[in-house]
Design an enzyme around this catalytic site. Structure first.
Site, PDB file in Angstrom:
ATOM      1  N   LYS A  80      -6.124   3.996   8.562  1.00  0.00           N
ATOM      2  CA  LYS A  80      -4.980   4.766   8.083  1.00  0.00           C
ATOM      3  C   LYS A  80      -5.297   6.263   8.059  1.00  0.00           C
ATOM      4  O   LYS A  80      -4.489   7.084   8.514  1.00  0.00           O
ATOM      5  CB  LYS A  80      -4.588   4.294   6.686  1.00  0.00           C
ATOM      6  CG  LYS A  80      -3.994   2.897   6.665  1.00  0.00           C
ATOM      7  CD  LYS A  80      -3.724   2.424   5.247  1.00  0.00           C
ATOM      8  CE  LYS A  80      -3.108   1.028   5.238  1.00  0.00           C
ATOM      9  NZ  LYS A  80      -2.881   0.526   3.867  1.00  0.00           N
TER      10      LYS A  80
ATOM     11  N   SER B 124       0.811  -1.221   0.000  1.00  0.00           N
ATOM     12  CA  SER B 124       0.000   0.000   0.000  1.00  0.00           C
ATOM     13  C   SER B 124       0.842   1.268   0.000  1.00  0.00           C
ATOM     14  O   SER B 124       0.296   2.368  -0.142  1.00  0.00           O
ATOM     15  CB  SER B 124      -0.940   0.000   1.219  1.00  0.00           C
ATOM     16  OG  SER B 124      -0.209   0.028   2.415  1.00  0.00           O
TER      17      SER B 124
END
EC number: 3.4.21.53
Length: 822
Positions: free
Chosen positions: A704, A661
């Site tokens: 996140k 990611s």
């Protein structure tokens, strides 16, 4: 296409309480609870439970908390209610081979009936047999037999006595023995001295007469033995004929009491006949003996107790109180509990075991119905799974003495109870990984579980699933006596199921989490004195749950606030970017920012992943870096060969890196270092990259973003901060209301991109110079773009490498010439 700033309403799904259609979950508590979002699993379960064929056992796949156990228990109970009550199982003493007890199936309820009847018969026999044997008729017959024998015996003894008297011997019986005494002429007994004083001829005559008498006594005893046997047989026949009607009547009552047709009728009939014969053969045990001989009397009572015990019934499985087939949920499967056991009686010397020591296990108790097991419990107990596998092949079960091995070899007999057929459907619960591991490791066993019941982790949300979830909340409140929930509270619970699924269109199927939230929210409602749970109660429960688990997260954020971790939240820096990572502790997940830096130099080593070099990155992260390198090479293929040394590192990261990611952020840092254009430090980045520059969705998007927002909020929001995420993650957003409020006020921003070109333009404020889906056009005017600046740097690197190469070659030639001259 530029990066898109999302509107506040796009950041989370909000459910209107009025759309739920009820005023309180109290209205829903009596409605049936459906399988919420598990239609596939429900159909497979109904198919498997209704399939009355071998090998159609059920394997249930699903995560812990998905309701797989409770729903399967509910389904099996419903299916069991439609089935007939299975028979009882009894174990009987085998009079022919005591080490092989016999198994007997009886219609439900008749096992208990037979056991009670045999107990009552034993009590009756102990009372009525002595009475019958002491009755006047029996005594008269006994006296008649005794007198007839005594008459014959007296006649024979008189003849023997006359034979002895004729030879000057007096004959008598003392203690069951014949005693004879020499007499004189006047008939009085002679003493030893008188006998010795007789003439030698007389003593010789006496010796010959004594031998003749002894021979006659022997003939008398030989003649009496058949008479005694005839007497004993006559007495035994009399006793048997006296008692036989009593026993036959009792046994006949038992036979008639078991009216229903049974499969094992012949086996039961044979056993009752044996009981009758054993009792008739040992009638003497029922009569009290000599009270003065306590040892003999104790031994008689002991033998009588053993006889009556062998005539009893060990009811191993009693289904008399059932209304349908059994459902056994085995929470703690062990060898004894699952397959049955034989309890050794250790209070005797040596230890003893018989048919009464046999105990049925869960498989025998589940005959005719269902048993629910967890695969992990089975494989963790050595030997348990192999034995279950053998049982699945034959569907026959024999209880053995494996569980009695601890008692040592002193057990007098090794019992081998008769094996019985067991018709049971097994519901085996496990994870997806366990299911496929079983398929690979043991194909034969996997073939026995032909019905796969696959529980989904999440499901598409709809008005129907939301209504069903509200019913689930109502049932939970009713079952535990909790205050019911208002529509606003249920709406908040529903939103949390979307948050757990990370999807605005899907709900999480892990209803154990929802159930826990119901309990905790209701507790907070009661603490404030409320009677109806409201949305603030749910929010407070969620906050309390977070505070119980987020200590590691707070520690990391404190390290940023205190300056231990270097995170720049404002301004611009070249070759540096903030990425967003996720930390998963198992019971809690949270996001956390990490700085990524890139350095570029002229050289020929290419891209260096520092984490990989020190074995601190996982294979997925390494794959992402290789994809990044491939895209970068393609992006500047017209400059090939590249003369580049580049390094990427996650700053202050010491626990390892996994996942792809951060590959977009790594690319942006490299392009910034090559172009010299600084990147906005207030915008954190996440997103995976493919070989065409397309930004792919990532997991943990909400955690996140919230981790970065937490860091920015602690330092103070200034309106320049935000996040850059993949556009394909839009449906996964279920952000906290604090972030939504900050976006509404313009203090925070959430940007989405489909291609890396959009992200680098946002971060640098300059045109990217890239065309999504195509390589750069050499003829296009791309002056001043990120791409053109990076290209200029790469060309300068190549010229520097070429110049350095020429210098090295010239130096080598000069050194070589000197050597030749020397």
């Amino acid at each position: 296409m530029p990066a898109i700033a999302l509107e506040p309403h796009q950041l989370r799904l909000t459910i209107a309480p009025e759309s739920l259609g009820f005023a309180s979950t109290a209205e829903l508590q009596d409605l049936p609870l459906p399988w919420i979002g598990q239609e596939r699993a429900q159909a497979a379960t109904q198919f498997g439970l209704s399939m009355d064929q071998p090998d159609y056992h059920l394997f249930v796949l699903g995560e812990v908390g998905s309701g797989r156990t409770s729903l399967l228990r509910q389904a099996t109970q419903a299916a069991a209610a439609q089935r007939a009550v299975p028979p009882d199982l009894c174990y009987l003493h085998n009079f022919d081979a005591p080490e092989r007890p016999r198994a007997l199936r009886l219609p439900a309820g008749q096992g208990r009936q037979l056991r009670v009847a045999m107990l009552e018969m034993a009590k009756m026999l102990q009372t009525d047999i002595p009475k019958r044997l002491a009755s006047p008729d029996c005594k008269a017959e006994t006296e008649t037999i005794q007198k007839a024998w005594q008459k014959e015996e007296a006649s024979a003894f008189a003849t023997l006595d006359a034979f002895a008297e004729a030879r000057h011997f007096r004959l008598s019986r003392e203690g069951g023995q014949m005693v004879f005494t020499l007499t004189g002429d006047k008939g009085h007994p002679l003493t030893e001295n008188e006998a010795l004083a007789l003439p030698r001829e007389r003593r010789a005559e006496i010796d010959a007469a004594e031998q003749a008498l002894r021979s006659e006594i022997a003939r008398f005893l030989d003649a009496m033995r058949p008479l005694e046997r005839a007497r004993d047989e006559a007495l035994a026949n009399l006793r048997r004929q006296t008692i036989k009607p009593l026993i036959e009547h009792a046994v006949q009552d038992i036979r008639q009491g078991l009216k229903k047709q049974i499969k094992d009728a012949a086996k039961l009939g044979q056993w009752l006949d044996q009981v009758e014969r054993e009792v008739l053969a040992r009638l003497a045990l029922f009569e009290a003996g000599n009270a003065d001989d306590e040892d003999a009397e104790d031994e008689r009572k002991h033998q009588l107790a053993e006889l009556l015990a062998r005539c009893q019934v060990n009811l191993a499985v009693d289904n008399s109180e059932r209304n349908g087939a059994p459902v056994v949920v085995e929470e703690n499967p062990q060898m004894r509990g699952l397959f049955g056991a034989i309890d050794i009686q250790t209070d005797t010397d040596p230890p003893h075991a018989d048919f009464s020591c046999i105990r049925a296990g869960s498989l025998l108790k589940a005959h005719g119905g269902f048993i629910v097991l967890h695969l992990r419990d089975l494989v963790e107990d050595e030997g348990l799974w192999p034995r279950l596998r053998r049982f699945l092949r034959s569907s026959r079960l024999q209880i053995d003495e494996a569980s009695a091995a601890a008692h040592g070899p002193t057990t007098p007999i090794a019992l081998q109870p008769e094996a019985v057929d067991v018709d049971v459907k097994i519901v085996l619960i496990g994870s997806v990984e366990e299911y496929y591991a079983l398929q690979e490791a043991d194909p034969d066993t996997a073939r026995r579980f032909r019905v796969k019941v696959d529980f989904a982790e999440r499901f598409a949300a709809s008005p129907a699933t939301r209504h069903a979830t509200a019913i689930f909340v109502a049932h939970s409140c009713k079952k535990r006596g909790l205050p019911h929930f208002a529509p606003s509270a249920v709406a908040r619970l529903l939103e949390q199921t979307h948050r757990e699924a990370d999807d605005q269109c899907r709900q999480s199927a892990l209803f154990a989490n929802t159930d826990a939230l119901v309990i905790e929210s209701a507790a907070l409602c009661r603490a404030r004195g409320g009677t109806l749970v409201e949305a603030p109660d749910v929010d407070a429960a969620l906050l309390a749950h977070t505070l119980r688990h987020n200590y590691p997260e707070e520690q990391l954020h404190e390290s940023i606030t205190e300056g231990e971790r270097l995170i720049t939240l404002h301004g611009t820096v070249a070759g540096q970017i903030n990425a967003m990572t996720q930390v998963d502790l198992g019971d809690y997940r949270f996001g956390f920012p990490v700085r990524i830096t890139a350095r570029t130099f002229a050289g020929h080593e290419g891209l260096l992943n520092i984490e990989r070099e020190v074995d601190m990155s996982g294979p997925i992260h390494d794959k992402g870096v290789l994809i990044l390198h491939s895209y970068l090479t393609a992006l500047f293929s017209h400059v090939a060969p590249l003369a580049l040394n580049a390094s990427i590192v996650f700053e202050q990261e010491y626990s390892g890196v996994e996942g792809d990611s951060a590959s977009c952020a790594e690319l942006y840092a490299l392009l910034s270092s090559l172009s010299g254009l600084p990147l906005r430090q207030g915008i954190a980045v996440t997103g995976a990259l493919n070989q065409h520059g397309e930004v792919l969705p990532v997991g943990g998007i909400n955690e996140k973003i919230e981790g970065w927002f937490h860091a920015c909020a602690a330092a103070g929001l200034d309106g320049t901060q935000g996040v850059l995420i993949p556009a394909r993650n839009l449906r996964h957003l279920m952000l906290s209301r604090a972030i939504v409020d900050a976006v509404e006020r313009g203090l925070f921003h959430v940007y989405t991109v489909c291609h890396v070109s959009e992200g680098i333009a946002l971060l640098t404020g300059e045109a990217s110079g890239m065309v999504p889906g195509a390589l750069p056009d050499l003829a296009a005017d791309v002056e001043g773009t990120v791409l053109s600046r990076a290209e200029q740097t790469l060309r300068a690197f190549r010229r520097a490498c070429q110049s350095a190469g020429q210098t090295r070659r010239g130096s080598v030639r000069r050194n070589g010439a000197a050597r030749q001259a020397g």
